[in-house]
Enzyme design. Structure first.
Site, PDB file in Angstrom:
ATOM      1  N   ARG A 101       0.854  -1.183   0.000  1.00  0.00           N
ATOM      2  CA  ARG A 101       0.000   0.000   0.000  1.00  0.00           C
ATOM      3  C   ARG A 101       0.891   1.234   0.000  1.00  0.00           C
ATOM      4  NH1 ARG A 101      -4.679   1.195   4.384  1.00  0.00           N
ATOM      5  NH2 ARG A 101      -2.986   1.019   5.852  1.00  0.00           N
ATOM      6  N   THR A 105      -0.847   7.601  -0.771  1.00  0.00           N
ATOM      7  CA  THR A 105      -2.132   7.534  -1.487  1.00  0.00           C
ATOM      8  C   THR A 105      -3.003   6.390  -0.963  1.00  0.00           C
ATOM      9  OG1 THR A 105      -1.306   6.000  -3.156  1.00  0.00           O
ATOM     10  CG2 THR A 105      -1.020   8.348  -3.610  1.00  0.00           C
ATOM     11  N   ASP A 197      -0.820  -2.564  13.172  1.00  0.00           N
ATOM     12  CA  ASP A 197      -0.332  -3.072  11.884  1.00  0.00           C
ATOM     13  C   ASP A 197      -0.149  -4.581  11.989  1.00  0.00           C
ATOM     14  OD1 ASP A 197       1.625  -1.861   9.304  1.00  0.00           O
ATOM     15  OD2 ASP A 197       1.625  -3.978   9.848  1.00  0.00           O
ATOM     16  N   ASP A 200       3.343  -6.061  10.887  1.00  0.00           N
ATOM     17  CA  ASP A 200       4.408  -5.803  11.873  1.00  0.00           C
ATOM     18  C   ASP A 200       4.228  -6.672  13.111  1.00  0.00           C
ATOM     19  OD1 ASP A 200       5.755  -3.995  10.328  1.00  0.00           O
ATOM     20  OD2 ASP A 200       4.917  -2.219  11.303  1.00  0.00           O
TER      21      ASP A 200
HETATM   22  N1  URA Z   1      -3.527  -2.740   7.839  1.00  0.00           N
HETATM   23  C1  URA Z   1      -3.198  -3.100   9.104  1.00  0.00           C
HETATM   24  O1  URA Z   1      -2.292  -3.900   9.318  1.00  0.00           O
HETATM   25  N2  URA Z   1      -3.905  -2.562  10.111  1.00  0.00           N
HETATM   26  C2  URA Z   1      -4.913  -1.696   9.934  1.00  0.00           C
HETATM   27  O2  URA Z   1      -5.517  -1.239  10.901  1.00  0.00           O
HETATM   28  C3  URA Z   1      -5.240  -1.331   8.604  1.00  0.00           C
HETATM   29  C4  URA Z   1      -4.532  -1.880   7.570  1.00  0.00           C
END
Ligand code: URA
Length: 206
Positions: A101, A105, A197, A200
């Protein structure tokens, strides 16, 4: 069709995952376990076909799965759900869909894709823990459709209403399965309350 798979074990494990103090191992283990628990519901309507076998007692027309199954994780966070799903569907093939991603953007970009044969005949289960804007999942669905897939399911852990809406608009033929539908996205594209995330937290990166 959106299906939120509400089960006490899934809720309990998701709470462990949402807690910011949960470490990598427990986060990973709980994600895997939820992936396995969700499979039961996700595969509930898989088509069956007749198979003539002989039991030790007599000939018998039994039922067997009618289509191959392909699990297609969106890299990298989707990898965290694969082994839990494969523990229940050990004969499934695994595709890989590499999307990242753009941080500004939030648009998805493809950097890798690899598929098994016979995607057109297969039930394809796309997996990604977080259905945020829906951009990556919509792009992944486009990619497997270009491979000929017509029977597609999207399995995520946590979804935002924005992501669900986008998939329902762009791909009304795809069933969406979530363990939880959260409140919203924040200004950085994270799901609220969410779990941070996912990539992560699965891989212990920052
Ligand atoms: N991707 C993630 O890992 N966490 C989110 O909250 C949104 C997208």
């Amino acid at each position: 069709m959106l299906k939120v798979i509400d089960h006490p074990l899934i809720r309990h494990k998701l709470t462990v995952m949402r807690d910011k103090d949960t470490g990598t191992k427990d986060f990973r283990d709980n994600l895997d376990e939820i992936g396995g628990l969700m499979v039961y519901e996700v595969t509930r309507d898989l088509p069956l076909k007749d198979l003539e076998i002989e039991t030790p007692i007599c000939p018998y027309v039994a039922k067997t799965l009618a289509t191959p199954i392909v699990v297609a994780p969106i890299l990298r966070a989707g990898l965290g759900m694969v082994s839990g799903i494969l523990s229940l569907i050990p004969t499934a093939k695994v595709a890989h869909i590499g999307l990242y991603r753009d941080e500004e953007t939030l648009e998805p970009h493809t950097y890798f894709e690899k598929y098994p044969k016979h995607m057109d005949e297969s039930t394809v289960i796309i997996v990604d823990p977080m259905l945020a804007t829906g951009g990556s999942s919509a792009a992944a669905i486009d990619m497997v459709k270009r491979q000929g897939a017509t029977n597609i399911k999207l399995v995520c852990l946590v979804g935002a209403p924005e992501g669900v809406e986008l998939i329902e608009k762009l791909h009304p033929d795809v069933d969406i399965y979530l363990a939880a539908l959260d409140e919203r996205l924040n200004e950085n594209g994270y799901i609220v309350p969410g779990l941070g995330d996912a990539g992560d937290r699965i891989f212990g990166t920052k």
